[in-house]
Scaffold this motif. Structure first.
Motif, mmCIF file in Angstrom:
data_model
loop_
_atom_site.group_PDB
_atom_site.id
_atom_site.type_symbol
_atom_site.label_atom_id
_atom_site.label_comp_id
_atom_site.label_asym_id
_atom_site.label_seq_id
_atom_site.Cartn_x
_atom_site.Cartn_y
_atom_site.Cartn_z
ATOM 1 N N UNK A 191 41.303 0.587 46.442
ATOM 2 C CA UNK A 191 39.996 -0.068 46.355
ATOM 3 C C UNK A 191 39.682 -0.825 47.638
ATOM 4 N N UNK A 192 40.696 -1.483 48.212
ATOM 5 C CA UNK A 192 40.496 -2.207 49.471
ATOM 6 C C UNK A 192 40.142 -1.242 50.597
ATOM 7 N N UNK A 193 40.794 -0.074 50.613
ATOM 8 C CA UNK A 193 40.490 0.920 51.637
ATOM 9 C C UNK A 193 39.064 1.429 51.484
ATOM 10 N N UNK A 194 38.633 1.682 50.237
ATOM 11 C CA UNK A 194 37.260 2.139 50.009
ATOM 12 C C UNK A 194 36.243 1.100 50.482
ATOM 13 N N UNK A 195 36.524 -0.170 50.216
ATOM 14 C CA UNK A 195 35.616 -1.227 50.660
ATOM 15 C C UNK A 195 35.537 -1.277 52.180
ATOM 16 N N UNK A 196 36.685 -1.066 52.843
ATOM 17 C CA UNK A 196 36.687 -1.083 54.312
ATOM 18 C C UNK A 196 35.880 0.081 54.866
ATOM 19 N N UNK A 197 36.015 1.262 54.246
ATOM 20 C CA UNK A 197 35.254 2.434 54.703
ATOM 21 C C UNK A 197 33.761 2.216 54.500
ATOM 22 N N UNK A 198 33.392 1.655 53.352
ATOM 23 C CA UNK A 198 31.974 1.417 53.066
ATOM 24 C C UNK A 198 31.362 0.407 54.032
ATOM 25 N N UNK A 199 32.196 -0.505 54.564
ATOM 26 C CA UNK A 199 31.692 -1.526 55.486
ATOM 27 C C UNK A 199 31.584 -1.025 56.921
ATOM 28 N N UNK A 200 32.083 0.163 57.176
ATOM 29 C CA UNK A 200 32.025 0.702 58.536
ATOM 30 C C UNK A 200 30.589 1.080 58.912
ATOM 31 N N UNK A 201 30.233 0.930 60.186
ATOM 32 C CA UNK A 201 28.906 1.379 60.628
ATOM 33 C C UNK A 201 28.830 2.895 60.616
ATOM 34 N N UNK A 202 27.618 3.461 60.667
ATOM 35 C CA UNK A 202 27.490 4.931 60.677
ATOM 36 C C UNK A 202 28.240 5.530 61.858
ATOM 37 N N UNK A 203 28.760 6.733 61.712
ATOM 38 C CA UNK A 203 29.509 7.359 62.816
ATOM 39 C C UNK A 203 28.597 7.676 63.990
ATOM 40 N N UNK A 204 29.176 7.687 65.178
ATOM 41 C CA UNK A 204 28.445 8.051 66.402
ATOM 42 C C UNK A 204 29.056 9.333 66.948
ATOM 43 N N UNK A 205 28.212 10.197 67.502
ATOM 44 C CA UNK A 205 28.663 11.503 67.986
ATOM 45 C C UNK A 205 28.364 11.621 69.474
ATOM 46 N N UNK A 206 29.315 12.180 70.215
ATOM 47 C CA UNK A 206 29.186 12.313 71.656
ATOM 48 C C UNK A 206 29.462 13.755 72.066
ATOM 49 N N UNK A 207 28.886 14.135 73.183
ATOM 50 C CA UNK A 207 29.184 15.418 73.811
ATOM 51 C C UNK A 207 29.579 15.159 75.257
#
Length: 220
Positions: A191-207
């Motif tokens: 549950x703690x891991x799920x909360x940490x993932x949900x609190x992450x900002x949206x992913x950024x993509x680079x080329x």
């Protein structure tokens, strides 16, 4: 058997598995079985880099008998195995291409000899478009791992089976949730891991730009 091998732990029976499918149980779960003269435990907690550091409780439980530890991880080409006779370590080997030889104690066992002699070199195919490079070890750990599994435990996970191999699909294992009461409950950690993932900002993509710089992309 479980109470003897996991003293002080909370043990709750759960769904079991088979010897072929249960060699890598989920974290916090152990698969086990016992017959006259043979006891089997599958548990991530015994899959350690240095087999010689196996917990004293497990080694002591093997007094008067042979104890075998075997662990492999195909993602990193890691192999570790060890053999104790009447509580005394006689052979331990742990190695991977990233870490080299982590532990090498005792004389090689007969099934190892062709590998150390250079008769079983690693046959690794390069990625498309890349040139083949020599493997960093004299043999592939997973190849040796399958031969070790057959020689020490009587079955294999991958490769061509032989008539004398144990039918691992036919060997049923009981399942157990095993928890240290002094450690957080696995469900709380998840549950703690799920909360940490949900609190992450949206992913950024680079080329990669023509000059070697990173250029951020919008979405996928």
């Amino acid at each position: 058997m479980m109470r003897r091998l996991y003293p002080g732990r909370e043990i709750e029976e759960c769904e079991g598995s088979t010897l072929s499918d249960g060699v890598y149980p989920p974290s916090g779960t152990a698969y086990a079985a016992s017959w006259p003269g043979v006891e089997v435990i599958a548990d991530q907690r015994v899959m350690i880099d240095a087999p010689s550091q196996l917990t004293e409780d497990l080694v002591a439980a093997s007094a008067g008998r042979r104890l075998v530890l075997h662990a492999m991880h195909s993602v990193v080409d890691w192999l570790a195995f060890a053999v104790w006779e009447d509580g005394h370590l006689v052979r331990s080997l742990s190695l991977s291409p990233d870490n080299g030889i982590i532990e090498n104690i005792g004389e090689p066992l007969p099934f190892e000899l062709p590998y150390w002699a250079g008769d079983r070199p690693a046959d690794v195919l390069p990625w498309p478009g890349e040139e083949a490079e020599p493997y960093v070890l004299p043999f592939h750990p997973l190849d040796l791992g399958e031969d070790a599994l057959r020689a020490l435990c009587g079955f294999i996970q991958e490769g061509r089976t032989e008539p004398d191999d144990v039918d691992a699909d036919a060997i049923e294992l009981y399942g157990f949730h095993v928890r240290n009461p002094r450690e957080p409950d696995p469900s709380e950690s998840e549950a703690e891991l799920r909360r940490a993932v949900e609190a992450m900002p949206p992913p950024r993509f680079f080329t990669l730009g023509s000059d070697g710089s990173l250029i951020e992309r919008e979405g996928l």
